[in-house]
Structure formats: structure tokens, C-alpha cells
Scaffold this active site. Structure first.
Site, PDB file in Angstrom:
ATOM      1  CG  HIS A 209      -0.156   0.275   2.497  1.00 32.83           C
ATOM      2  ND1 HIS A 209       0.537  -0.700   3.143  1.00 32.83           N
ATOM      3  CD2 HIS A 209       0.041   1.408   3.225  1.00 32.83           C
ATOM      4  CE1 HIS A 209       1.116  -0.198   4.215  1.00 32.83           C
ATOM      5  NE2 HIS A 209       0.843   1.084   4.287  1.00 32.83           N
TER       6      HIS A 209
HETATM    7  C1  UD1 Z   1      -1.947   5.523   5.757  1.00 35.19           C
HETATM    8  C2  UD1 Z   1      -0.661   6.074   6.360  1.00 35.19           C
HETATM    9  C3  UD1 Z   1       0.458   5.058   6.200  1.00 35.19           C
HETATM   10  C4  UD1 Z   1       0.057   3.740   6.818  1.00 35.19           C
HETATM   11  C5  UD1 Z   1      -1.287   3.281   6.231  1.00 35.19           C
HETATM   12  C6  UD1 Z   1      -1.753   2.037   6.929  1.00 35.19           C
HETATM   13  C7  UD1 Z   1      -0.252   8.491   6.275  1.00 35.19           C
HETATM   14  C8  UD1 Z   1       0.490   9.561   5.584  1.00 35.19           C
HETATM   15  N1  UD1 Z   1      -0.248   7.296   5.674  1.00 35.19           N
HETATM   16  O1  UD1 Z   1      -1.736   5.325   4.376  1.00 35.19           O
HETATM   17  O2  UD1 Z   1       1.617   5.533   6.858  1.00 35.19           O
HETATM   18  O3  UD1 Z   1       1.041   2.793   6.533  1.00 35.19           O
HETATM   19  O4  UD1 Z   1      -2.266   4.303   6.414  1.00 35.19           O
HETATM   20  O5  UD1 Z   1      -2.660   1.311   6.178  1.00 35.19           O
HETATM   21  O6  UD1 Z   1      -0.818   8.720   7.310  1.00 35.19           O
HETATM   22  N2  UD1 Z   1      -9.219   4.568   1.548  1.00 35.19           N
HETATM   23  C9  UD1 Z   1     -10.437   3.944   1.529  1.00 35.19           C
HETATM   24  N3  UD1 Z   1     -10.991   3.581   2.719  1.00 35.19           N
HETATM   25  C10 UD1 Z   1     -10.424   3.833   3.917  1.00 35.19           C
HETATM   26  C11 UD1 Z   1      -9.174   4.490   3.929  1.00 35.19           C
HETATM   27  C12 UD1 Z   1      -8.577   4.854   2.745  1.00 35.19           C
HETATM   28  O7  UD1 Z   1     -10.998   3.683   0.465  1.00 35.19           O
HETATM   29  O8  UD1 Z   1     -10.981   3.458   4.949  1.00 35.19           O
HETATM   30  C13 UD1 Z   1      -8.573   4.920   0.250  1.00 35.19           C
HETATM   31  C14 UD1 Z   1      -8.862   6.337  -0.215  1.00 35.19           C
HETATM   32  O9  UD1 Z   1      -8.997   6.309  -1.598  1.00 35.19           O
HETATM   33  C15 UD1 Z   1      -7.591   7.075   0.161  1.00 35.19           C
HETATM   34  C16 UD1 Z   1      -6.513   6.015   0.007  1.00 35.19           C
HETATM   35  O10 UD1 Z   1      -7.154   4.807   0.405  1.00 35.19           O
HETATM   36  O11 UD1 Z   1      -7.372   8.186  -0.664  1.00 35.19           O
HETATM   37  C17 UD1 Z   1      -5.293   6.273   0.866  1.00 35.19           C
HETATM   38  O12 UD1 Z   1      -5.664   6.433   2.233  1.00 35.19           O
HETATM   39  P1  UD1 Z   1      -4.812   7.362   3.228  1.00 35.19           P
HETATM   40  O13 UD1 Z   1      -5.453   7.312   4.553  1.00 35.19           O
HETATM   41  O14 UD1 Z   1      -4.573   8.691   2.626  1.00 35.19           O
HETATM   42  O15 UD1 Z   1      -3.393   6.692   3.258  1.00 35.19           O
HETATM   43  P2  UD1 Z   1      -2.951   5.178   3.382  1.00 35.19           P
HETATM   44  O16 UD1 Z   1      -2.391   4.764   2.083  1.00 35.19           O
HETATM   45  O17 UD1 Z   1      -4.045   4.350   3.961  1.00 35.19           O
HETATM   46  N1  UDP Z   2      -3.392  -6.377   8.599  1.00 36.01           N
HETATM   47  C1  UDP Z   2      -4.639  -6.964   8.826  1.00 36.01           C
HETATM   48  N2  UDP Z   2      -5.402  -7.311   7.746  1.00 36.01           N
HETATM   49  C2  UDP Z   2      -4.978  -7.132   6.471  1.00 36.01           C
HETATM   50  C3  UDP Z   2      -3.707  -6.539   6.258  1.00 36.01           C
HETATM   51  C4  UDP Z   2      -2.950  -6.164   7.347  1.00 36.01           C
HETATM   52  O1  UDP Z   2      -5.028  -7.167   9.973  1.00 36.01           O
HETATM   53  O2  UDP Z   2      -5.723  -7.469   5.545  1.00 36.01           O
HETATM   54  C5  UDP Z   2      -2.608  -5.913   9.763  1.00 36.01           C
HETATM   55  C6  UDP Z   2      -1.241  -6.500   9.928  1.00 36.01           C
HETATM   56  O3  UDP Z   2      -1.309  -7.633  10.749  1.00 36.01           O
HETATM   57  C7  UDP Z   2      -0.440  -5.393  10.546  1.00 36.01           C
HETATM   58  C8  UDP Z   2      -1.127  -4.129  10.117  1.00 36.01           C
HETATM   59  O4  UDP Z   2      -2.385  -4.525   9.562  1.00 36.01           O
HETATM   60  O5  UDP Z   2      -0.475  -5.428  11.963  1.00 36.01           O
HETATM   61  C9  UDP Z   2      -0.319  -3.410   9.098  1.00 36.01           C
HETATM   62  O6  UDP Z   2      -1.023  -2.364   8.561  1.00 36.01           O
HETATM   63  P1  UDP Z   2      -0.585  -1.623   7.236  1.00 36.01           P
HETATM   64  O7  UDP Z   2       0.247  -2.548   6.409  1.00 36.01           O
HETATM   65  O8  UDP Z   2      -1.822  -1.075   6.640  1.00 36.01           O
HETATM   66  O9  UDP Z   2       0.254  -0.383   7.774  1.00 36.01           O
HETATM   67  P2  UDP Z   2       1.799  -0.169   8.160  1.00 36.01           P
HETATM   68  O10 UDP Z   2       2.161  -1.144   9.196  1.00 36.01           O
HETATM   69  O11 UDP Z   2       2.595  -0.296   6.906  1.00 36.01           O
HETATM   70  O12 UDP Z   2       1.808   1.236   8.630  1.00 36.01           O
END
Ligand code: UD1
Ligand code: UDP
Length: 442
Positions: A209
Site C-alpha cells: 500500500h
Molecule cells: C496511511 C498512512 C500510512 C500507513 C497506512 C496504513 C499516512 C500519511 N499514511 O496510508 O503511513 O502505513 O495508512 O494502512 O498517514 N481509503 C479507503 N478507505 C479507507 C481508507 C482509505 O478507500 O478506509 C482509500 C482512499 O482512496 C484514500 C486512500 O485509500 O485516498 C489512501 O488512504 P490514506 O489514509 O490517505 O493513506 P494510506 O495509504 O491508507
Molecule cells: N493487517 C490486517 N489485515 C490485512 C492486512 C494487514 O489485519 O488485511 C494488519 C497486519 O497484521 C499489521 C497491520 O495490519 O499489523 C499493518 O497495517 P498496514 O500494512 O496497513 O500499515 P503499516 O504497518 O505499513 O503502517
């Protein structure tokens, strides 16, 4: 004492859950503030359910958006709540926009900030997460640091050693506790039950992601090209919404979905996910949390990045950085799949993130700081006119603790002639160079 926790995304809910639980156990008043950055049920609500923690007291509902918009809205919402609730300390976790927003607001309101998972550095300022964690560290009061390595990052940036507390990572607490529950329960997600996961072998769990991967067509295409060749594996891919959107935009989603050995499913709950990774032969990921969980659960990991703020996993031997280079991904994946000794070595890498008692250590430290009055943020009474740190070489058997007591000093840095060391209480300083403050000089 009143503790407020700010969280907003999936990994923050997972990693704060053990601390929220521990605060409850200690009978301390707490409030939970959800920024609303993650809002899909699969990215948020399901984790409160699986980790058995109370639903948030507040949700700011910031939703998705640009960094400025998201962070700005969070700051407004957080400020309003904190002015009303007046907590003694606010906890933020990791490196998301919530951490940046929370730490900045608290800094200006003179509210103590406890940064959970502080000190991580990728040294890559193009990552939004690197900016978030650095700024949060500057505004923090207490630092709950997973490893000695991360503590040294802070020391080398000039942070005082005083408030750096090495706790391990709460992901280990969550992993140990919830894997047991998951094993007793079995798979419950429909998508996984339909795949007959209980009986499936040769599982490769894939998650990605990171903006620096999925926002670039060439990089995702290269990763997908590698996956296409791993036909002996059952690739389970719980797809992050960001990634799904981007794959659809690039016209790559259907291409991937139609491959027989690749199973794309919605993001899955924590219990099912832990079961899934514990049954995996290999993890391919760009997730931060997954690099930690892989080494905790003894599963070899290939990280789809060129740098990591979790270098301990690499030096321990449980994780290899493969970037988004098809050739490198395949070379390493095939080595793990075909070379038993190599795979065993990776599985046996020692987990650097502690024993699963990070939450206990964190809450205990907060209680002590509260009792000592350290959480009251006030202007210093005596202004130091110059930087007073001293440096000396130690030529006798004396531990950090003994030196500090004898000299009424605080040691910030230790060099053993080769590398920096964290001044752990029992470290013998003989032959080392130290940098320290004398309390009477201040
Ligand atoms: C965010 C964090 C990242 C973390 C990740 C965990 C920041 C800068 N980034 O990234 O560090 O690793 O979360 O997963 O804070 N969206 C949905 N549904 C949701 C949430 C998001 O559809 O519930 C989609 C939207 O299109 C959105 C995109 O995902 O624009 C990205 O979401 P965003 O919260 O901006 O960043 P993440 O990539 O989730
Ligand atoms: N995870 C989960 N379900 C999923 C994918 C990830 O429960 O389908 C959990 C995973 O075990 C880990 C956390 O989500 O603890 C990681 O989240 P993510 O990769 O979104 O964020 P990051 O750790 O890179 O910030």
C-alpha cells in the site's frame, strides 16, 4: 491521571490496543480519539472488534484527502477535543498523519506527548511517514522506543537520553495474545473460508500500500510481473483500498485477478490475518507492521522497498529488502522456497522487538512520570546560556548506573570505539568514550 490516545488507521488501532487494554487494567481514566483517516469497516471497526477494545469517544471523520487537508482537519478537531478534555498526556503511535497532527497540537497546548514507536528512521525524506515521525519526535515528551537501534537514532539527532524508554514493540504483545485466540477460533472471514485456508499449503501472503510503490505504474507492474511467475504458490492478497484504486486506475486489477494462483480478497480482520500469516511460507510486503509480525511469527519476509525503518529485521536475518525489482524478488523468493537451510535461517532470526510486554512497560513509565511531575510542561526556570555536555574516556570497570550516581550525571551517548551504544544501566563503560551532562552544571 487522564490519558488520551489518538489513532486513525489500521496499524495504529492494532498497535495501540495492548496499551489501551493496559490503561484499562490500571484503572486509569482514558479517552480515545479517532481521526477517521481510515473509515471502511474493514480498515477500522473490525479491528476494535477483533482486538476487543472500546469504541472511540470521539471521531473527527477527516476521511481521505491530500496531506495538508487531512492533517489540517485533524489538527482542528484534535485541538477542540483536547481543550475540552485536558488530558495529562496524549499518546500517538507510529508515523501516520495523526501522529503529526496530534504532536503539533499538543506541543502548542503544552500537553505532554508520548510517542509510541518513536525513533524509527528510514532516512528517506520523500516518505510522508519519515516527516511525520521526525516532527512528532521533536514535539514529544516521552519516547517509547522499540529497540536500542531506534533509541540511537534519537541520540544521534541530539535528543536527551532522559526520556527515552526502550519498551519493545506493542505489535509483539498484540501478535502473541491474538494469535492464540485466532488459533482456537479458526478462520472466520468468508473470503478465506471459501478458499479452504485450513487445508491450503504453499501460502504466500502479499500486502502492499506504500505510496512510493502503488502510486507508480512501473513499480506495481514490475511487482506483478514477479508474482505471475510464482505459480507454485497460493498468493493471498488482502488488498488495501489505496492499492485497489490505483490498480484499477492503471488497468492492472483484472489482469491480476484473473490469475489462478492469485487470490485477491478484501482487507481482513486481525485474527484471520494473524492466522493467515502464521500459516504462510513467505510474506511479500511493503508494510511496516508486517515486517515486525513476520519476524515475531518466524515467517521469512521479503520487503518490497529499497529502505526500511526496521533495519533490525534485516540484520537479524529475517527480512530481505527486494525493492520492486522483478529479478531480485524472484531470486530471493525462489531461494527461500527451494533452499531449506536458507529458509530455516530466516525463520530462526531472533525477534528484536521484545517479549510482548511493551504495553506494560509503557503504562508503568507513564505512571512514574506522572507521579514525578514530568508531564507538566512548563518553561525552564533556569535558561542555559550554552550547551554543557562533556566528553570523556572511561578507563575503569564502571557501569552506566554507577557512573551516573557517582558523578550526579546523565550519560547521553556512548561510543565503544566502533559504534554508538545506548547507555543501558548495566553497560560496562571501560574503554569507551561517553558524552554526558552533570546535573549541578545546569
Ligand atoms: C496511511 C498512512 C500510512 C500507513 C497506512 C496504513 C499516512 C500519511 N499514511 O496510508 O503511513 O502505513 O495508512 O494502512 O498517514 N481509503 C479507503 N478507505 C479507507 C481508507 C482509505 O478507500 O478506509 C482509500 C482512499 O482512496 C484514500 C486512500 O485509500 O485516498 C489512501 O488512504 P490514506 O489514509 O490517505 O493513506 P494510506 O495509504 O491508507
Ligand atoms: N493487517 C490486517 N489485515 C490485512 C492486512 C494487514 O489485519 O488485511 C494488519 C497486519 O497484521 C499489521 C497491520 O495490519 O499489523 C499493518 O497495517 P498496514 O500494512 O496497513 O500499515 P503499516 O504497518 O505499513 O503502517
Amino acid at each position: 491521571m487522564k490519558i488520551a490516545t489518538i489513532l486513525g488507521t489500521r496499524p495504529e488501532i492494532i498497535k495501540m490496543a495492548p496499551i489501551i487494554d493496559e490503561i484499562n487494567k490500571n484503572g486509569i481514566e482514558q479517552i480515545i480519539i479517532h481521526t477517521g483517516q481510515h473509515y471502511d469497516k474493514e480498515m477500522s471497526d473490525n479491528f476494535f472488534r477483533d482486538l476487543e477494545i472500546q469504541t472511540p469517544d470521539y471521531n473527527i471523520h477527516v476521511g481521505s484527502g491530500t496531506h495538508g487537508r487531512q492533517t489540517g482537519r485533524m489538527m482542528e478537531g484534535i485541538e477542540e477535543i483536547l481543550l475540552k478534555e485536558k488530558p495529562d498526556i496524549v499518546l500517538v503511535q507510529g508515523d501516520t498523519n495523526a501522529v503529526l497532527a496530534g504532536a503539533l497540537v499538543c506541543g502548542k497546548l503544552h500537553i505532554a506527548v508520548g510517542h509510541v514507536e518513536a525513533g524509527l528512521r528510514s532516512f528517506d525524506m520523500t516518505m510522508p511517514e519519515e516527516i511525520n515521525r521526525k516532527v512528532a519526535d521533536i514535539c514529544s515528551t516521552m519516547y517509547f522506543i522499540p529497540t536500542e537501534n531506534s533509541a540511537i537514532n534519537l541520540l544521534s539527532e541530539g535528543f536527551s537520553r532522559k526520556n527515552l524508554i526502550i519498551t519493545g514493540n506493542t505489535v509483539v504483545d498484540a501478535c502473541f495474545r491474538h494469535l492464540e485466540i485466532a488459533k482456537k477460533r479458526g478462520f472466520e472471514e468468508e473470503s478465506l473460508k471459501n478458499l479452504d485456508m485450513e487445508n491450503m499449503e504453499n501460502i504466500l501472503t502479499l500486502t502492499m500500500h506504500r505510496a512510493e510503490n502503488v502510486d507508480f505504474k512501473e513499480r506495481v507492474a514490475e511487482i506483478i510481473a514477479a508474482l505471475k511467475e510464482l505459480t507454485d504458490m497460493n498468493v493471498i492478497f488482502p488488498i488495501h483500498p489505496r492499492t485497489k484504486n490505483m490498480l484499477e486506475k492503471f488497468g492492472l486489477f483484472d489482469d491480476l485477478k484473473n490469475l489462478e494462483h492469485i487470490h485477491i480478497v478484501k482487507p481482513i480482520g486481525y485474527l484471520d490475518f494473524l492466522l493467515l500469516i502464521s500459516k504462510s511460507t513467505l510474506i511479500l510486503t511493503d508494510s511496516g507492521g508486517l515486517q515486525e509480525e513476520a519476524i515475531t511469527l518466524n515467517v521469512p519476509a521479503l520487503t518490497l522497498r529499497y529502505n526500511t525503518e526496521r533495519p533490525e529485521t534485516v540484520t537479524a536475518g529475517g527480512n530481505i529488502l527486494v525493492g520492486s525489482d522483478k529479478k531480485v524478488i524472484l531470486e530471493n523468493a525462489n531461494k527461500i522456497l527451494n533452499d531449506k537451510d536458507f529458509a530455516e535461517k530466516m525463520k530462526n532470526a531472533v525477534n528484536p522487538y521484545g517479549q510482548g510486554d511493551a504495553a506494560k512497560k509503557t503504562v508503568l513509565a507513564i505512571k512514574n512520570y506522572y507521579d514525578e511531575g514530568v508531564l507538566n510542561i512548563t518553561a525552564p526556570e533556569e535558561i542555559m546560556t550554552s550547551f554543557t555536555r562533556k566528553m570523556t574516556q572511561i578507563n575503569e570497570d564502571i557501569t552506566v548506573n554507577e557512573f551516573e550516581l557517582n558523578e550526579n550525571a546523565l550519560i547521553h551517548m556512548v561510543f565503544d570505539g566502533d559504534k554508538m551504544r545506548f547507555p543501558l544501566d548495566e553497560l560496562n563503560l571501560n574503554g569507551m568514550i561517553i558524552i554526558y551532562d552533570k546535573y549541578d552544571d545546569n
